[in-house]
Every structure is written in C-alpha cells, then in structure tokens.
Write an enzyme that holds these catalytic residues in place. Structure first.
Site, PDB file in Angstrom:
ATOM      1  N   HIS A  51       0.659   0.243 -10.436  1.00  0.00           N
ATOM      2  CA  HIS A  51       0.333  -1.298  -9.512  1.00  0.00           C
ATOM      3  C   HIS A  51      -0.285  -3.019 -10.751  1.00  0.00           C
ATOM      4  O   HIS A  51      -1.920  -2.887 -10.757  1.00  0.00           O
ATOM      5  CB  HIS A  51      -1.220  -0.413  -9.319  1.00  0.00           C
ATOM      6  CG  HIS A  51      -1.737  -0.712  -7.846  1.00  0.00           C
ATOM      7  ND1 HIS A  51      -3.119   0.107  -7.117  1.00  0.00           N
ATOM      8  CD2 HIS A  51      -2.314  -2.225  -7.331  1.00  0.00           C
ATOM      9  CE1 HIS A  51      -3.009  -0.733  -6.005  1.00  0.00           C
ATOM     10  NE2 HIS A  51      -2.841  -2.169  -6.299  1.00  0.00           N
ATOM     11  N   ARG A  54       0.714  -1.069  -0.180  1.00  0.00           N
ATOM     12  CA  ARG A  54       0.206   0.049  -0.076  1.00  0.00           C
ATOM     13  C   ARG A  54       0.684   1.287   0.062  1.00  0.00           C
ATOM     14  O   ARG A  54       1.743   1.523   0.452  1.00  0.00           O
ATOM     15  CB  ARG A  54      -1.041   0.053   1.330  1.00  0.00           C
ATOM     16  CG  ARG A  54      -2.196  -1.038   0.814  1.00  0.00           C
ATOM     17  CD  ARG A  54      -2.823  -0.912   0.168  1.00  0.00           C
ATOM     18  NE  ARG A  54      -4.394  -1.597   0.529  1.00  0.00           N
ATOM     19  CZ  ARG A  54      -4.265  -2.463  -0.891  1.00  0.00           C
ATOM     20  NH1 ARG A  54      -3.128  -3.123  -1.345  1.00  0.00           N
ATOM     21  NH2 ARG A  54      -5.283  -3.821  -0.515  1.00  0.00           N
TER      22      ARG A  54
END
Length: 311
Positions: free
Chosen positions: A274, A226
């Site tokens: 991502h 994250r």
C-alpha cells in the site's frame, strides 16, 4: 473570528502534520486554532482520517466541514451522524503525482518485460523486443483525479488508452467510456488494466471471472485502487490458467495482507505494501488550508463527496 480546527487522526500523524498545517494556514492568512483536542461544540472544521477515534459527529454542532486526509472515503461516507460537507483529499502535488509515478513505472515494467531480465538465473539469451506502446492497449478503470492523471501519463508514453468511469468523462486523446453497459467494451482485448475506482457496492469485484476473461490472453493487472475491486479467487484462477500473465497489487481486502495469503507465494503476483501513493503532509496541508479559507469566506468547498455515489 478564529476558526477552530480539530486534527482527528492517529496520534503519530500529529507530529508530521502540525508544522505543515500551521504553515499552510498562516500562508493563507487564516486566523485559526489547531489542536488534537477541543470541546466538540467549538469545532468549525475537522481534519480527518476515517480510522480516528472520532466516529460520532453529532456533538460537533458548529461543524462546517470534514476535510479528509485520504483519497478514499468509504470508511466515513456512510456515517449517518455526518451532516456537513465531506471533502476528500485531492492533492495533485503529492498524492496524484505519487500515483502517476507508481502506475507508469509498473505498467512500463510489464510492458518491457523487465522482470525476466532482472531475475534470470539460467542466463537465458532471449532477444525478443517488446511491442511499441502504441500496440499495447491499456484500460484504466476509474477516471477521477488519480485515474485521469494516470491515463494522461500513459497516453503521453504512447499507449493506446481506454478509460472507463461510471459517469461521463472527456479526456483529450483517450477513448472514454462510461456506464455499466460499456464496461465489457472497455475491458475486451486490453493487455494491461489499471484499477483506480473507488470502493462502492457497485464497484466491488469489478474484476471477476467473467470480466477477466475479456482481457487479452496474457494480460497484466495493476491495482493501486482498492482491494475489493478484485475477486481474489478469480484472479488466482486467471493467473494459473495464463489468462493473466502477472498481477501487481498494492491494495487488499485485508491489510496488512495475511502472511498465508496465496498472493505472497504466487510466482505471477507482485505485492507492494500500500505504497502506490501516500498523502504528503506539506502539500496535503495546503489543500486543507484552501478549503478552510473557502469555508471562512463563504465559498464552495473543493472536492466535496457525493454521498449518494459514495465518492
């Protein structure tokens, strides 16, 4: 009795998931109605993405569980209208395997110094062999399903692996530490640190100026977890000083990463968009179907989120 399942995610995902979900539910022998719209009071399960239009769960009076399509649940775990079990996505076939491949690939890339050989415009001949993996200490922060699998793979490649988690974990061949008072021990002297913690108030900025200073000089940072786990300014300072030799980052506080963010231009940062691990519809559908099967038979759901812990 037919179980009604609402698919609540971005509309373009329905085309990817409709067929795999029907196939998985049929294979599990379940009598289900699956749709993107149905009266809230008739819904038994919601197959869910936190960025969907469904944000108020109060009208879903018959709801038995919310089955998240993502590994991360920070976008929904604090929703006070959600009063039924929330199950995160743990998909060893797709999500976990994808993360293992991405992490092991980038750790090996840094370990072997591959960047200097791939991009070598000056044609430098520098025959310096890398150390063996056993001489390269690696720390994995986070020992959930993804972190544990990556730690095992890196140990299998020969690295000396330390794993750290908030709660106690035991993994054969890996030094496992837990609790806030052992974080410094886990990081001290690490030449590679891999971040796979959830995003919770207690894990934000876990890599900051103080913790980055504990790493071995010239360490590598690999973050597919994250974006909020890292203090961006502290990382940039550590890169500029040489305390961190390179950072490979797949997740960011703002996504897509703004075009003017310093990470894009920094010569010691690799940005990936991502992609470290993605939910794959066929295997994710089987995870969803198994939890529906359990719910219809009165069995405990798999991968239920601890709302107090946040994951």
């Amino acid at each position: 009795m037919t179980a009604n399942i609402l698919f609540a995610a971005r509309s373009e995902l329905w085309a990817e998931y409709e067929t795999p979900l029907h196939a998985a539910l049929d294979a599990a022998g379940l009598d289900c109605r699956l749709a993107t719209e149905m009266p809230p009071e008739t819904v038994d399960y919601i197959v869910y993405a936190p960025n969907s239009a469904v944000q108020d769960f109060a009208p879903y009076t018959r709801l038995k569980a919310v089955l998240n399509l993502w590994a991360g649940v920070e976008g929904v775990v604090g929703n006070t209208t959600l009063r039924v079990p929330l199950c995160r996505m743990v998909d060893e076939e797709g999500l976990t395997q994808g993360m293992v491949e991405w992490v092991s690939g980038h750790v090996m890339r840094h370990h072997l110094g591959m960047d200097a050989h791939i991009v070598n415009p000056d044609h430098r001949w520098d025959p310096v062999a890398p150390p063996l993996a056993c001489d390269r200490p690696v720390t994995v922060l986070g020992l959930g399903a993804l972190g544990s699998a990556c730690a095992r793979m890196l140990r299998g490649l020969g690295f000396a692996v330390t794993g750290w988690s908030r709660s106690e974990k035991r993994i054969s061949g890996i030094r496992c530490l837990h609790g806030d008072d052992t974080l410094a021990t886990a990081l001290r002297g690490a030449q590679v640190v891999v971040l796979l913690l959830p995003n919770t108030p207690s894990t934000q900025d876990v890599l900051n100026a103080s913790s980055l200073a504990l790493l071995a000089p010239g360490a590598f940072v690999v973050n597919p977890g994250r974006g909020a786990l890292i203090d961006d300014d502290a990382l940039l300072a550590a890169l500029d000083s040489g305390q961190v030799a390179h950072a490979t980052l797949d997740v960011f506080r703002i996504e897509p990463l703004p075009k003017d963010h310093p990470f894009w231009a920094h010569p010691r940062v690799t940005v990936t968009p991502h992609i470290a691990s993605e939910t794959r519809p066929p295997s994710a559908a089987r995870v969803v179907a198994e939890n529906v099967r359990r719910g219809e038979r009165g069995l405990p759901f798999l991968h239920v989120v601890d709302r107090d812990a946040g994951y």
